[in-house]
Design a protein around this motif. Structure first.
Motif, PDB file in Angstrom:
ATOM      1  N   GLY A 148      -9.084  -1.432   6.078  1.00 34.73           N
ATOM      2  CA  GLY A 148     -10.143  -1.893   5.116  1.00 34.73           C
ATOM      3  C   GLY A 148      -9.868  -1.390   3.681  1.00 34.73           C
ATOM      4  O   GLY A 148      -9.966  -1.700   2.532  1.00 34.73           O
ATOM      5  N   LEU A 149      -8.926  -0.069   3.535  1.00 30.59           N
ATOM      6  CA  LEU A 149      -8.734   0.367   2.209  1.00 30.59           C
ATOM      7  C   LEU A 149      -7.629  -0.314   1.586  1.00 30.59           C
ATOM      8  O   LEU A 149      -7.680  -0.737   0.389  1.00 30.59           O
ATOM      9  CB  LEU A 149      -8.392   2.116   2.447  1.00 30.59           C
ATOM     10  N   VAL A 150      -6.573  -0.538   2.403  1.00 28.47           N
ATOM     11  CA  VAL A 150      -5.571  -1.148   1.762  1.00 28.47           C
ATOM     12  C   VAL A 150      -5.675  -2.602   1.383  1.00 28.47           C
ATOM     13  O   VAL A 150      -5.298  -3.255   0.375  1.00 28.47           O
ATOM     14  CB  VAL A 150      -4.068  -0.952   2.605  1.00 28.47           C
ATOM     15  N   SER A 151      -6.232  -3.490   2.362  1.00 20.52           N
ATOM     16  CA  SER A 151      -6.614  -5.002   2.064  1.00 20.52           C
ATOM     17  C   SER A 151      -7.314  -5.202   0.816  1.00 20.52           C
ATOM     18  O   SER A 151      -7.638  -6.348   0.539  1.00 20.52           O
ATOM     19  CB  SER A 151      -7.132  -5.420   3.562  1.00 20.52           C
ATOM     20  N   GLY A 152      -8.311  -4.099   0.514  1.00 17.96           N
ATOM     21  CA  GLY A 152      -9.126  -4.211  -0.571  1.00 17.96           C
ATOM     22  C   GLY A 152      -8.716  -4.014  -2.051  1.00 17.96           C
ATOM     23  O   GLY A 152      -9.442  -4.120  -2.891  1.00 17.96           O
ATOM     24  N   SER A 153      -7.508  -3.552  -2.231  1.00 20.42           N
ATOM     25  CA  SER A 153      -7.103  -3.387  -3.487  1.00 20.42           C
ATOM     26  C   SER A 153      -5.506  -3.165  -3.693  1.00 20.42           C
ATOM     27  O   SER A 153      -4.615  -3.469  -2.547  1.00 20.42           O
ATOM     28  CB  SER A 153      -7.508  -1.738  -4.016  1.00 20.42           C
ATOM     29  N   VAL A 154      -5.131  -3.167  -4.990  1.00 22.35           N
ATOM     30  CA  VAL A 154      -3.700  -2.780  -5.165  1.00 22.35           C
ATOM     31  C   VAL A 154      -3.505  -1.376  -5.667  1.00 22.35           C
ATOM     32  O   VAL A 154      -4.224  -0.923  -6.453  1.00 22.35           O
ATOM     33  CB  VAL A 154      -3.150  -3.705  -6.276  1.00 22.35           C
ATOM     34  N   PHE A 155      -2.430  -0.715  -5.069  1.00 26.53           N
ATOM     35  CA  PHE A 155      -2.440   0.686  -5.471  1.00 26.53           C
ATOM     36  C   PHE A 155      -1.093   0.962  -6.188  1.00 26.53           C
ATOM     37  O   PHE A 155      -0.126   0.342  -5.983  1.00 26.53           O
ATOM     38  CB  PHE A 155      -2.063   1.388  -4.113  1.00 26.53           C
ATOM     39  N   GLU A 156      -1.169   1.841  -7.173  1.00 22.62           N
ATOM     40  CA  GLU A 156       0.055   2.397  -8.035  1.00 22.62           C
ATOM     41  C   GLU A 156       0.214   3.705  -8.087  1.00 22.62           C
ATOM     42  O   GLU A 156      -0.905   4.326  -7.858  1.00 22.62           O
ATOM     43  CB  GLU A 156      -0.347   1.760  -9.455  1.00 22.62           C
ATOM     44  N   VAL A 157       1.423   4.189  -7.871  1.00 22.08           N
ATOM     45  CA  VAL A 157       1.525   5.613  -7.831  1.00 22.08           C
ATOM     46  C   VAL A 157       1.869   6.141  -9.312  1.00 22.08           C
ATOM     47  O   VAL A 157       2.728   5.747 -10.047  1.00 22.08           O
ATOM     48  CB  VAL A 157       3.009   5.919  -7.115  1.00 22.08           C
TER      49      VAL A 157
END
Length: 538
Positions: free
Chosen positions: A14-23
């Protein structure tokens, strides 16, 4: 308007599929090693038949529709590598629907403007990110050796380990196990998610968490603080500049990089305890009337002083410092004296720096002979002297303030002839005597005429050799590192070692000694101590 503060539990899917993540740049690089990755994999593997597994806290900020990972990068990247390994195994074994689900939930998202796809997780460094995206797209990872310790190589090593472990796990029933793994990481793997309104406030939470029982180094904290305080448009630039400085110390470890930062800060701000460096720079502690440099000014000063400091560490390097100053650097390195580096940097900024460095070296050696440099109070005084030179542009008054550390010639001679010193210090002093210089160009090997551990008493009473064995009066300089065999009595020493004497060694003065005993050591020590005083009080 700031995003409202929000903390919640979420499945990984649910967390990963709902957004794009950047470090963001102020995060430390991917650093998990084999043991940590294997433990991560095996913990999840052991939980597959259970109801859930908790991956811990992740701290995020929500900026421009993207989630910035303030804390949790190691787990998110490693989870992405696991999802990628599952995706490639599913494709290889004909489970295309499962592969599509893994790709959509964990690896890529649809870009509705271009009809292309975007990576779900993006790393700051271009090379590291390219490595991660290649793993996701093809699963092929070449050209990285086991000895390579770059961040990209660590990502590759982690992926290879996960791929091997997963392939082993799938051997019994690959079809069913792939389904179980995918269902578990999508619906039963949980994060505690903390979304903070702004990068600066998220950083403060990150700092609190990572200084409460987790092994985050001072170097990590300083990098995170500095980059978190600069404008968003410059974060990537400052990250690259900081990394370029830190990389110069990569072979020596983070502690030497932090030591460099502290020495640079000392020049303008005075003495700061190692444990207080971060709190001082982050303005979380009072240090009298001292002002910490602003983050951008700190980066600029670190860049400016780096070439000179690297020559202090390794005088063989090319750089702005001339040969006279390099001679002082070499001498202090042989003495293993580091505490005066801030003062040396300050002196190099002042007029007539070579004479200032010579006088500083004289003070240091005289002090080592008569006392020691190993106290915090002495380091504090050298640090405050550096600050004074920086503020006044004159080293004379600052060195005069240290005059009580500078013994007179009589005390120097008296202590040198009877004290024991470690072999490095003794070798340096003896070489300065034969070369008649405080910065010898050549160094020769020191041998004790009768070693303390020598078998037999050789004319010494009980306890005499253990006391006088490391005194200057029992030393001899040779061109050979290895001592001649069977040279542990005085007659054999003269026969076998005198022909190997270093240039300038006082062989003619030693020849008249018929016996080597305490009286001889005292006499020879008195002679050598006077010779040393001629050099160090010229």
């Amino acid at each position: 308007m700031d995003t409202p503060l929000n903390a919640s539990a979420s499945t990984a899917g649910g967390l990963v599929s709902g957004s794009v993540f950047e470090v963001p740049p102020y995060q430390r690089e991917y650093s998990w090693r084999e043991d940590e990755v294997r433990e991560f994999f095996q913990d999840i593997q052991r939980s597959l038949d259970g109801d859930s597994y908790f991956l811990g806290l992740i701290i995020l900020t929500d900026e421009d529709g993207k989630k910035k990972i303030v804390d949790g990068q190691q787990r998110v990247v490693t989870l992405t590598l696991l999802a990628s390994a599952l995706y490639h195994e599913a494709n290889k074994r004909g489970r295309s629907a499962l592969a599509d689900r893994l790709k959509a939930d964990f690896l890529t998202s649809i870009n509705y403007e271009t009809d292309g796809s975007d990576a779900r997780v993006v790393l700051t460094d271009d090379a590291d990110n390219a490595t991660l995206q290649k793993i996701i797209s093809s699963g092929v990872v070449e050209n990285y050796s086991a000895s390579d310790d770059t961040v990209s190589a660590e990502i590759v090593k982690s992926y290879r380990l996960i791929s091997r472990e997963l392939a082993e796990d799938l051997k019994v029933d690959p079809f069913r196990r792939l389904g179980k793994w995918t269902e578990f990481i999508t619906h039963k793997l949980y994060f505690a998610v903390f979304v903070h309104p702004t990068p600066s406030s998220a950083y403060q939470v990150f700092e609190v968490i990572n200084t409460r029982g987790r092994d985050l180094t001072t170097a990590d904290l300083l990098k995170n603080f500095v980059i978190s305080q600069v404008p968003s448009a410059r974060k990537a630039e400052i990250y690259d500049r900081w990394k370029a400085i830190a990389d110069k110390f990569s072979t020596d470890g983070a502690n030497n990089f932090v030591q460099y930062i502290r020495h640079v800060v000392t020049v303008s701000s005075g003495y700061v305890l190692p444990k207080d460096l971060f709190s001082f720079l982050a303005s979380r502690s009072e240090q009298g009337n001292r002002t910490a440099p602003a983050p951008l000014a700190l980066v600029e000063t670190l860049e400016f002083r780096l070439p000179t400091y690297l020559q202090m560490v390794d005088p063989s390097l090319a750089g702005p410092v001339g040969e006279q100053a390099l001679g002082v650097f070499r001498a202090l390195n042989r003495l293993n004296v580091i505490t005066v580096r801030p003062l040396m940097m300050a002196i190099l900024d002042a007029e007539d720096p070579n004479e200032g460095l010579r006088q500083l070296l004289q003070l240091v050696v005289r002090r080592i002979v008569v006392g020691n440099l190993g106290t915090g109070n002495i380091e504090r005084r050298f640090s405050e002297a550096a600050r004074k030179v920086h503020e006044t542009g004159n080293w004379g008054e600052a060195l005069q303030d240290l005059s009580d550390l500078n013994p007179d010639r009589e005390s120097f001679v008296d202590q040198l002839k009877k004290r024991s010193f470690n072999k490095g210090v003794m070798t340096f002093i003896r070489n300065s005597i034969v070369s008649k210089s405080i910065t010898p160009d050549s160094y020769y090997y020191l041998h004790y005429i009768i070693p303390k551990n020598s078998k037999g008493n050789h004319g010494f009473s009980d306890g005499e050799l253990s006391f006088w064995g490391n005194a200057i009066g029992n030393t001899f300089l040779s061109t050979k590192e290895k001592r001649a065999s069977n040279s542990e009595d005085w007659g054999a020493f003269k026969q076998l070692m005198f022909p190997l004497a270093a240039p300038g060694e006082f062989v003619a003065e030693l020849l008249p000694y018929l016996d080597w005993n305490v009286d001889a050591i005292r006499a020879w020590g008195a002679f050598l101590s006077e010779q040393a005083a001629e050099v160090w009080y010229a």
